[in-house]
Design a protein around this motif. Structure first.
Motif, short mmCIF file in Angstrom:
data_model
loop_
_atom_site.label_atom_id
_atom_site.label_comp_id
_atom_site.label_asym_id
_atom_site.label_seq_id
_atom_site.Cartn_x
_atom_site.Cartn_y
_atom_site.Cartn_z
N GLY A 1 0.83 -1.26 -0.42
CA GLY A 1 -0.16 0.40 0.04
C GLY A 1 1.16 1.13 -0.42
O GLY A 1 2.09 0.43 -0.89
N ALA A 2 0.26 2.40 0.28
CA ALA A 2 1.19 3.88 0.37
C ALA A 2 2.13 3.40 1.72
O ALA A 2 3.10 4.09 1.20
N VAL A 3 1.53 3.09 2.58
CA VAL A 3 2.38 2.73 3.91
C VAL A 3 2.82 1.60 4.60
O VAL A 3 3.68 1.88 4.58
N VAL B 1 -0.12 -6.94 8.83
CA VAL B 1 0.27 -5.94 8.39
C VAL B 1 1.94 -5.39 8.89
O VAL B 1 2.04 -4.77 10.19
N ILE B 2 2.71 -4.73 7.63
CA ILE B 2 4.12 -4.62 8.51
C ILE B 2 4.53 -3.45 7.73
O ILE B 2 3.72 -3.09 6.51
N THR B 3 5.66 -2.24 8.18
CA THR B 3 5.59 -1.22 6.99
C THR B 3 6.25 -1.07 5.80
O THR B 3 6.70 -2.39 5.73
N ASN B 4 5.98 -0.64 5.19
CA ASN B 4 6.94 -0.95 3.36
C ASN B 4 8.44 -1.31 4.21
O ASN B 4 9.24 -1.88 2.86
N ALA B 5 8.75 -0.02 4.59
CA ALA B 5 10.31 0.18 5.16
C ALA B 5 10.74 -1.59 5.88
O ALA B 5 12.03 -1.91 5.06
N ALA B 6 9.92 -2.25 6.05
CA ALA B 6 10.11 -3.74 6.88
C ALA B 6 10.36 -4.36 5.65
O ALA B 6 10.97 -5.18 5.61
N VAL B 7 9.45 -4.30 5.01
CA VAL B 7 9.59 -5.36 3.94
C VAL B 7 10.46 -5.17 2.84
O VAL B 7 11.32 -6.59 2.68
#
Length: 70
Positions: free
Chosen positions: A19-21, A38-44
């Protein structure tokens, strides 16, 4: 990897929706069971996650809510 959480479930990433964030990550842990988080895009990005990657679903919670249908 050493962590204090005892509920460490190894599996494979089977779905990754960015998603966006945040991203929704689904991990197949076997036996027809999947865990979604649900985790942050940064974590991915930091974890290098992609569909097919090995990953752990790690659960550490002091409370578990229980519900029933009315």
């Amino acid at each position: 990897m050493k962590i204090s959480a005892r509920n460490q479930l190894k599996g494979k990433v089977v779905k990754l929706e960015k998603g966006a964030v945040n991203s929704i990550v689904s991990i197949d842990i076997g036996g027809g069971n999947k865990i979604t988080s649900v985790i942050t895009n940064a974590a991915v990005e930091e974890l290098g996650l992609e569909v097919g990657s090995d990953a752990y679903a790690i659960v550490k919670a002091s409370n578990v809510m229980v519900g029933v249908d009315e």
